[in-house]
Design a protein around this motif. Structure first.
Motif, mmCIF file in Angstrom:
data_model
loop_
_atom_site.group_PDB
_atom_site.id
_atom_site.type_symbol
_atom_site.label_atom_id
_atom_site.label_comp_id
_atom_site.label_asym_id
_atom_site.label_seq_id
_atom_site.Cartn_x
_atom_site.Cartn_y
_atom_site.Cartn_z
ATOM 1 N N GLY A 1 -4.909 -15.385 -4.177
ATOM 2 C CA GLY A 1 -6.315 -15.138 -3.879
ATOM 3 C C GLY A 1 -7.229 -15.714 -4.945
ATOM 4 N N GLU A 2 -8.435 -15.171 -5.041
ATOM 5 C CA GLU A 2 -9.412 -15.601 -6.039
ATOM 6 C C GLU A 2 -9.223 -14.738 -7.283
ATOM 7 N N VAL A 3 -8.689 -15.346 -8.325
ATOM 8 C CA VAL A 3 -8.301 -14.628 -9.535
ATOM 9 C C VAL A 3 -9.389 -14.807 -10.593
ATOM 10 N N THR A 4 -9.977 -13.723 -11.065
ATOM 11 C CA THR A 4 -11.050 -13.737 -12.055
ATOM 12 C C THR A 4 -10.529 -13.216 -13.391
ATOM 13 N N PRO A 5 -11.333 -13.332 -14.462
ATOM 14 C CA PRO A 5 -10.892 -12.850 -15.777
ATOM 15 C C PRO A 5 -10.524 -11.362 -15.793
ATOM 16 N N LYS A 6 -10.969 -10.608 -14.824
ATOM 17 C CA LYS A 6 -10.631 -9.186 -14.763
ATOM 18 C C LYS A 6 -9.184 -8.958 -14.333
ATOM 19 N N ASN A 7 -8.581 -9.985 -13.755
ATOM 20 C CA ASN A 7 -7.203 -9.864 -13.271
ATOM 21 C C ASN A 7 -6.235 -10.226 -14.393
ATOM 22 N N LYS A 8 -5.157 -9.478 -14.527
ATOM 23 C CA LYS A 8 -4.203 -9.703 -15.614
ATOM 24 C C LYS A 8 -3.488 -11.049 -15.517
ATOM 25 N N ALA A 9 -3.473 -11.667 -14.331
ATOM 26 C CA ALA A 9 -2.817 -12.969 -14.161
ATOM 27 C C ALA A 9 -3.709 -14.125 -14.600
ATOM 28 N N TYR A 10 -4.986 -13.851 -14.817
ATOM 29 C CA TYR A 10 -5.950 -14.923 -15.077
ATOM 30 C C TYR A 10 -5.607 -15.731 -16.327
ATOM 31 N N ALA A 11 -5.290 -15.056 -17.426
ATOM 32 C CA ALA A 11 -5.039 -15.744 -18.698
ATOM 33 C C ALA A 11 -3.893 -16.744 -18.577
ATOM 34 N N GLU A 12 -2.797 -16.362 -17.906
ATOM 35 C CA GLU A 12 -1.653 -17.252 -17.743
ATOM 36 C C GLU A 12 -1.989 -18.399 -16.804
#
Length: 265
Positions: free
Chosen positions: A236-247
């Motif tokens: 989906g649309e992954v934002t900085p709030k999502n834990k997967a965003y950094a990777e």
């Protein structure tokens, strides 16, 4: 046995050659417009061909490559020349059935040489319209025996109606490959590195994106990462709030930093 013999017997007249072309179009479910797109010619040229009128040998060659037909045999029949009958193990059957080989214009790769591409991939790219957002979805790659080549299908996109389906073009002399979708003249191209030992392909995607009232050309880095399953992945649309965003961001930043894609300007 007669039916099999009829399928591999060479055409000897223009009428028979035309029948082979029309039958192949039906088998591959191709319209005149779609055949024109795939053969990179004008639809009027295909209409002339299907009407039995004279066309260039290059046009006949391109159509045969798209349809998986024997060019040399059909060309001779088209011009009313003698056609030599070949053995079951000869070039005629090889060309007609594809022999597990993609068309020349796609790279003439064999199924055995590219079977490591077959599978499912986590696909990452930046959003074309939302800042600080990464779009993550699934891409499946399979072998299409009807039109010998690798076929890709996008799945689980947040904008599902815009999911693409297309084919892989793999030039022998390049370290990059092309994932191309073509629909009624509209083309989207993804250029990525060949699959590495880490199971990754990195590069750039170029397409059209809806911006307000119109579509505009856009491009951004993209990454495909081979997966046996997607248990630990986020779609989906992954934002900085999502834990997967950094990777996900790290993987895309590396795509540019390591020289797999360069955005100029």
């Amino acid at each position: 046995m007669k039916k099999v013999a009829d399928q591999i017997a060479p055409a000897t007249t223009r009428t028979e050659a035309l029948d082979r072309i029309k039958t192949a179009m039906v088998e591959k479910k191709l319209t005149q417009a779609e055949l024109a797109d795939a053969a990179d010619c004008h639809e009027k040229t295909i209409q002339n061909l299907l009407g039995g009128r004279s066309v260039r040998d290059q046009t006949l060659f391109d159509v045969c490559m798209v349809l998986g037909l024997d060019f040399h045999g059909l060309r001779d029949a088209w011009h009313g020349e003698t056609v030599a009958v070949e053995s079951a193990s000869g070039p005629l059957e090889f060309a007609r059935n594809g022999g597990g080989i993609a068309p020349i214009y796609m790279g003439a790769y064999t199924q055995a040489a590219v079977d490591h591409y077959i599978g499912s991939y986590l696909t990452l790219r930046r959003s074309f319209s939302l800042p600080d957002t990464i779009v993550a979805y699934r891409t499946d790659i399979s072998w299409d025996p009807e039109w010998p080549s690798l076929l890709f299908q996008e799945r689980d996109r947040p904008d599902a109606p815009y999911a693409h389906r297309g084919r892989l073009y793999i030039p022998a002399s390049s370290s990059f490959i092309h994932l191309v979708s073509l629909t009624k003249g509209a083309m989207r191209m993804v250029v990525v590195s060949q699959l590495d030992r880490a199971g990754e392909m990195r590069g750039i995607i170029t397409t059209l994106n809806k911006q307000r009232a119109t579509f505009i050309p856009v491009a951004t880095p993209i990454l495909y990462s081979h997966r046996q399953n997607f248990d630990g992945d986020t779609f989906g649309e992954v934002t900085p709030k999502n834990k997967a965003y950094a990777e996900y961001k790290r993987l895309l930043d590396e795509t540019v930093a390591e020289g797999y894609a360069k955005l100029v300007g």
